[in-house]
Each structure stands twice: as C-alpha cells, then as structure tokens.
Design a protein around this motif. Structure first.
Motif: not given
Length: 311
Positions: A143, A148, A152, A165, A217, A258, A260, A264
């Motif tokens: 990621v 991130v 979080m 995530c 995540r 969250v 992102h 990725r």
C-alpha cells in the motif's frame, strides 16, 4: 530500531506468511514467496518497513512448519557483512544491514492451514498483557505511499474499535475482492473515513454494496481474538478474519474503514508482482533511467507519455 511515533496506537504488527505460494510455483518450491525481491528488496522487508515507520516495535511473522527463511531474513549475517566490508562494498553492506535493524522480529507457527483468522489467532500468545490493539499487514499487499496506518490510528483514537483499510476499485473489478458495506460518518472531517456495516466476499458486480475493497491492512482491537474463538469454520474448514469482524459489528463493536487514495500492488500473483517490480524500478535512481529508456524502445513511442506518472 525505529522508535514509536506520537500517533502510534499499537506495538505489534502481525504478518501472516504461512502460505505455500502456489501461484508462484516452481519458484516458491524452495524460496518463500515473501522473500521474492521487488527489484532488490524482499516484499516482507517492505512490509516490515511500513510497520516500523508507523511506530511498531515488534513484528510477529506467522509461519508454517519448515518455513524458516522468512524470519531468517531479519537475522544479522556477520560473516556476509564482514566480507562485504573487507571488499569495500559499503552500499551493499548498508542494504544487508537494513532488515535486521528495522524492527524486532519474532515468529509463531501455524501448524495447519486453517485460514487467515486462524493465523492471526496464533499471535495472541506472544502479546503483552497491556496491548489492546494489533496491526495486521498482509504481505501480498503493498500500500503506497506509506502512512495509512497512521491515519487508521487517529481514527481508532477518535472512534474506538477496529479500523480497516480500503481502496476504491472499478465496478467491473469488485468481484475479485472483499467489498465493504459502508455508510458516511456525519461528523467525520475526513470524507475517506466511513463506518463499516458489513463485508461481502467477492460479490457479483451488480450486487456489490460499494466499490470499496479490502486492502490488506487491519488495525484490530484485542477483542478480535475472542471473536475468532467463537466463530465457526467456513469454506474449507477455515476461520475467516472477515467472519470475526462481522461478529464484532453485529455485537455493536465500532468498525470503520479508511479509504486509501494512493496505490496498491498485489504481490500475491505473478502479474501484480511484475507491475510492482516495474513501478519500483522506474522510481529508483539506480535502475529507473535505464529501464525507462529500454521500455520506450521496447514498447514504442506510445509508451512514453504514460511514463509521466512517475515524474
């Protein structure tokens, strides 16, 4: 070792790495998938670096019997270091020393392949009594950019519970992911923070509750272990982490996501792995210029405009 940051809300990061890497056979017959290099750095080291950057002081790698090489990567090799130093190969020496200095690493063994939830459950035994949350980082997911986990943590501090995530994917691709059923949080300053009502594993495109897919995540309250002990095995006799999270949601445990907005890479399959390697190489001062020139020559003039995303 990296010291905890001000925003950290966990000390231990768990990395499930007990899989066989079957999609990479025959390469993974003797080399663990997590040690395959993204350019010149194993994926597991990149994930460990992300955890350390977010303030984790311990990495717990969940391995399978006989899969010791992943943990060995984080052990000092004084003989190798001495030889590199004697030969004046100081840049290589710096690279070799990086992993052992990142973070304290320990391992636990998952004796049977009983799912991601079962793998996470194995980490409970090595946690300190005062740890009330853990991070789980799936090594197949890179990621980018990092950070991130910090967001979080801030969400957990404000809203409690567990924080996951997500990435937003095209509608036609949702069937390849676990997809979140979400709703807006009325008082959220950050529009990328959403409340999770549930999760659907690989839904048909027309039935997906959103386009927000799990991105590997997890910041999980310690109550996750109790939920993992209470759920029943699903398909293939495996304990699914998503089932435990669903159990917590049903019981009123706050769960947020969250979204992102970076990128990725999926290191879990050869196609995603190759894209990650090219992306990292293009961004490298050492390898980027020559690779860029070769790609322009190999793929023709239509390729060149696409390279501007790496400028």
């Amino acid at each position: 070792m990296t010291q905890p940051q001000g925003s950290v809300c966990f000390r231990t990061a768990v990395v499930p790495a007990a899989g066989l890497g079957t999609r990479f056979l025959p390469a993974t017959k003797t080399v663990p998938k997590e040690l395959l290099p993204v350019v010149d750095t194993p994926g597991i080291e990149l994930v460990a670096g992300e955890a350390a950057d977010s303030g984790a002081t311990r990495l717990v790698i969940v391995t399978s019997p006989g899969k010791d090489g992943v943990v060995a990567h984080f052990v000092e090799d004084l003989v190798l270091e001495s030889k590199l130093e004697e030969r004046g190969k100081f840049k290589l020496l710096e690279k070799v020393r990086k992993a052992p200095a990142l973070i304290d690493v320990t391992s636990v063994v998952q004796d049977q392949p009983l799912g991601l939830g079962h793998a996470v459950l194995q980490a409970e035994a090595v946690l300190d009594d005062d740890e009330d949350a853990i991070a789980v980082l799936l090594p197949d997911d890179l990621v980018l950019p990092r950070g991130v986990l910090d967001v979080m943590c801030r969400v957990r501090r404000k809203r409690g519970g567990s924080v996951l995530c997500a990435i937003e994917v095209p509608q036609e691709q949702v069937s390849a992911y676990g997809v979140f059923d979400v709703e807006r949080v009325p008082d959220a300053v950050n529009p990328n923070v959403l409340k999770v009502n549930g999760m659907v594993e690989k839904p048909a495109a027309e039935e997906a509750p959103s386009r927000f897919a799990a991105a590997g995540r997890y910041l999980l309250d310690r109550v996750i272990f109790d939920a993992l002990r209470r759920i029943t095995p699903g398909s293939g006799g495996e304990l699914q982490l998503t089932d435990a999270i669903a159990c917590l949601i049903a019981e009123g445990h706050p769960v947020h996501v969250v979204v992102h907005r970076g990128s990725r890479h999926d290191l879990g399959n050869p196609g995603g792995y190759l894209r990650a390697a090219v992306d990292f190489a293009l961004d490298s001062e050492e390898y980027g210029p020559s690779l860029r020139g070769w790609l322009e020559e190999r793929l023709g003039p239509d390729w060149a405009p696409q390279l501007t995303q790496y400028e």
